[in-house]
Design a protein around this motif. Structure first.
Motif, PDB file in Angstrom:
ATOM      1  N   TYR A 166       0.852  -1.187   0.000  1.00  0.00           N
ATOM      2  CA  TYR A 166       0.000   0.000   0.000  1.00  0.00           C
ATOM      3  C   TYR A 166       0.884   1.233   0.000  1.00  0.00           C
ATOM      4  O   TYR A 166       1.957   1.235   0.607  1.00  0.00           O
ATOM      5  CB  TYR A 166      -0.868   0.060   1.272  1.00  0.00           C
ATOM      6  CG  TYR A 166      -2.064  -0.856   1.249  1.00  0.00           C
ATOM      7  CD1 TYR A 166      -3.247  -0.456   0.643  1.00  0.00           C
ATOM      8  CD2 TYR A 166      -2.013  -2.098   1.850  1.00  0.00           C
ATOM      9  CE1 TYR A 166      -4.349  -1.287   0.627  1.00  0.00           C
ATOM     10  CE2 TYR A 166      -3.110  -2.940   1.842  1.00  0.00           C
ATOM     11  CZ  TYR A 166      -4.275  -2.523   1.239  1.00  0.00           C
ATOM     12  OH  TYR A 166      -5.362  -3.350   1.221  1.00  0.00           O
ATOM     13  N   THR A 191     -10.652   4.529  14.402  1.00  0.00           N
ATOM     14  CA  THR A 191     -11.941   5.191  14.636  1.00  0.00           C
ATOM     15  C   THR A 191     -13.032   4.160  14.924  1.00  0.00           C
ATOM     16  O   THR A 191     -13.859   4.351  15.817  1.00  0.00           O
ATOM     17  CB  THR A 191     -12.317   6.070  13.424  1.00  0.00           C
ATOM     18  OG1 THR A 191     -11.261   7.022  13.227  1.00  0.00           O
ATOM     19  CG2 THR A 191     -13.613   6.798  13.646  1.00  0.00           C
ATOM     20  N   GLU A 198      -6.355   4.782  10.148  1.00  0.00           N
ATOM     21  CA  GLU A 198      -7.222   5.789  10.769  1.00  0.00           C
ATOM     22  C   GLU A 198      -8.660   5.277  10.861  1.00  0.00           C
ATOM     23  O   GLU A 198      -9.315   5.444  11.890  1.00  0.00           O
ATOM     24  CB  GLU A 198      -7.180   7.103   9.973  1.00  0.00           C
ATOM     25  CG  GLU A 198      -5.900   7.875  10.154  1.00  0.00           C
ATOM     26  CD  GLU A 198      -5.765   9.063   9.203  1.00  0.00           C
ATOM     27  OE1 GLU A 198      -6.624   9.250   8.305  1.00  0.00           O
ATOM     28  OE2 GLU A 198      -4.791   9.825   9.362  1.00  0.00           O
ATOM     29  N   GLU A 199      -9.133   4.642   9.796  1.00  0.00           N
ATOM     30  CA  GLU A 199     -10.488   4.070   9.800  1.00  0.00           C
ATOM     31  C   GLU A 199     -10.618   2.978  10.860  1.00  0.00           C
ATOM     32  O   GLU A 199     -11.615   2.904  11.576  1.00  0.00           O
ATOM     33  CB  GLU A 199     -10.826   3.497   8.426  1.00  0.00           C
ATOM     34  CG  GLU A 199     -11.059   4.534   7.358  1.00  0.00           C
ATOM     35  CD  GLU A 199     -11.190   3.921   5.962  1.00  0.00           C
ATOM     36  OE1 GLU A 199     -11.493   2.710   5.841  1.00  0.00           O
ATOM     37  OE2 GLU A 199     -10.979   4.664   4.988  1.00  0.00           O
ATOM     38  N   GLU A 238      -3.983  11.577  15.631  1.00  0.00           N
ATOM     39  CA  GLU A 238      -2.996  11.426  14.554  1.00  0.00           C
ATOM     40  C   GLU A 238      -2.557   9.976  14.416  1.00  0.00           C
ATOM     41  O   GLU A 238      -2.476   9.252  15.398  1.00  0.00           O
ATOM     42  CB  GLU A 238      -1.776  12.303  14.877  1.00  0.00           C
ATOM     43  CG  GLU A 238      -0.675  12.252  13.848  1.00  0.00           C
ATOM     44  CD  GLU A 238       0.516  13.131  14.215  1.00  0.00           C
ATOM     45  OE1 GLU A 238       0.636  14.200  13.623  1.00  0.00           O
ATOM     46  OE2 GLU A 238       1.293  12.729  15.099  1.00  0.00           O
ATOM     47  N   SER A 269       0.178   6.840   2.298  1.00  0.00           N
ATOM     48  CA  SER A 269      -1.038   7.610   2.608  1.00  0.00           C
ATOM     49  C   SER A 269      -2.272   6.706   2.639  1.00  0.00           C
ATOM     50  O   SER A 269      -3.176   6.908   3.458  1.00  0.00           O
ATOM     51  CB  SER A 269      -1.230   8.753   1.606  1.00  0.00           C
ATOM     52  OG  SER A 269      -1.387   8.238   0.304  1.00  0.00           O
ATOM     53  N   ASP A 270      -2.318   5.689   1.768  1.00  0.00           N
ATOM     54  CA  ASP A 270      -3.438   4.748   1.771  1.00  0.00           C
ATOM     55  C   ASP A 270      -3.432   3.908   3.046  1.00  0.00           C
ATOM     56  O   ASP A 270      -4.483   3.684   3.661  1.00  0.00           O
ATOM     57  CB  ASP A 270      -3.372   3.812   0.558  1.00  0.00           C
ATOM     58  CG  ASP A 270      -3.607   4.542  -0.758  1.00  0.00           C
ATOM     59  OD1 ASP A 270      -4.213   5.629  -0.742  1.00  0.00           O
ATOM     60  OD2 ASP A 270      -3.176   4.011  -1.801  1.00  0.00           O
ATOM     61  N   ARG A 286      -2.094   4.752   5.912  1.00  0.00           N
ATOM     62  CA  ARG A 286      -2.454   5.646   7.020  1.00  0.00           C
ATOM     63  C   ARG A 286      -3.980   5.800   7.076  1.00  0.00           C
ATOM     64  O   ARG A 286      -4.570   5.716   8.152  1.00  0.00           O
ATOM     65  CB  ARG A 286      -1.792   7.009   6.875  1.00  0.00           C
ATOM     66  CG  ARG A 286      -2.048   7.912   8.077  1.00  0.00           C
ATOM     67  CD  ARG A 286      -1.377   9.271   8.005  1.00  0.00           C
ATOM     68  NE  ARG A 286       0.058   9.187   7.863  1.00  0.00           N
ATOM     69  CZ  ARG A 286       0.748   9.427   6.736  1.00  0.00           C
ATOM     70  NH1 ARG A 286       0.178   9.799   5.672  1.00  0.00           N
ATOM     71  NH2 ARG A 286       2.049   9.329   6.683  1.00  0.00           N
ATOM     72  N   SER A 287      -4.615   5.996   5.940  1.00  0.00           N
ATOM     73  CA  SER A 287      -6.086   6.138   5.896  1.00  0.00           C
ATOM     74  C   SER A 287      -6.781   4.878   6.408  1.00  0.00           C
ATOM     75  O   SER A 287      -7.752   4.963   7.170  1.00  0.00           O
ATOM     76  CB  SER A 287      -6.557   6.438   4.475  1.00  0.00           C
ATOM     77  OG  SER A 287      -6.109   7.698   4.061  1.00  0.00           O
ATOM     78  N   LEU A 288      -6.291   3.711   5.989  1.00  0.00           N
ATOM     79  CA  LEU A 288      -6.873   2.447   6.456  1.00  0.00           C
ATOM     80  C   LEU A 288      -6.750   2.314   7.973  1.00  0.00           C
ATOM     81  O   LEU A 288      -7.697   1.904   8.654  1.00  0.00           O
ATOM     82  CB  LEU A 288      -6.186   1.258   5.782  1.00  0.00           C
ATOM     83  CG  LEU A 288      -6.546   0.994   4.323  1.00  0.00           C
ATOM     84  CD1 LEU A 288      -5.584  -0.021   3.708  1.00  0.00           C
ATOM     85  CD2 LEU A 288      -7.978   0.501   4.210  1.00  0.00           C
TER      86      LEU A 288
END
Length: 160
Positions: A2, A16, A12-13, A28, A5-6, A8-10
Motif C-alpha cells: 500500500y 476510529t 485511521e479508519e 494522529e 497515505s493509503d 495511514r487512511s486504512l
C-alpha cells in the motif's frame, strides 16, 4: 503493498472503528520506518482523558486487523497513546477539552500569544490575554483568533 497515505487512511479508519465511544477521538496516525520495521504511532484523545486500558484495547484490535488483512509486509510496532501536553492541538475538539487552561498560540504571521482559553466556536476561539502598556498596570482583555490563522497551539503547564 500500500502507498503510505493509503495505509495511514486504512489505519485511521480502523482506529476510529475501535474507539470505545463518541467521547474518544483520533488525533494522529504516523507511520515511520525504524530500522527493518515500521513504527505505527497512534495518538487518541478523549473529552475526559484516555486510560491505559483503552490504549491497549485499540492496540490489540488494530494489530489483529492488520494481521488478518495482511496490510504490512515487514515487522512493525504499534504505540497507542494520548498526545502529551506539549503536542500541538490538531482540532477544535482539543481546544474544547482545554477550556480554562493557559495556552501558547503561534499565529501564521509569526506572533505568539499567551492566554487563558475562554471559549471555542466553529471557526475561532477566545483567549483572555494580558495587555501591557508602558507605564501602566497590565489589564486583561478578551481576544478571538480564527483557527485558520493559527500555526499551532499548546497547553502551558503551570507548576504553581
Amino acid at each position: 503493498m500500500y502507498a503510505m497515505s493509503d495505509l495511514r487512511s486504512l489505519i485511521e479508519e480502523m482506529v476510529t472503528r475501535h474507539l470505545p465511544d463518541d467521547s474518544h477521538f483520533l488525533v494522529e496516525v504516523k507511520i515511520s520506518p525504524k530500522g527493518d520495521q515500521s513504527l505505527l504511532n497512534i495518538l487518541i484523545d478523549a473529552d475526559q482523558g484516555v486510560t491505559i486500558e483503552t490504549c491497549a484495547k485499540i492496540s490489540r484490535a488494530v494489530s489483529n486487523e492488520i494481521e488478518e488483512k495482511n496490510l504490512i509486509d515487514n515487522a512493525y510496532r504499534i504505540e497507542v497513546s494520548s498526545p502529551g501536553v506539549d503536542f500541538p492541538f490538531s482540532g477544535s475538539r482539543q481546544y474544547m477539552k482545554n477550556i480554562g487552561r493557559e495556552l501558547k498560540v503561534f499565529l501564521e504571521d509569526g506572533k505568539e500569544i499567551k492566554g487563558k482559553l475562554l471559549s471555542v466556536g466553529e471557526k475561532e476561539f477566545t483567549l483572555q490575554v494580558k495587555k501591557k502598556e508602558k507605564g501602566k498596570k497590565a489589564t486583561e482583555e478578551e481576544a478571538s483568533y480564527a483557527f485558520e490563522d493559527v500555526k499551532k497551539s499548546i497547553v502551558q503547564v503551570s507548576f504553581k
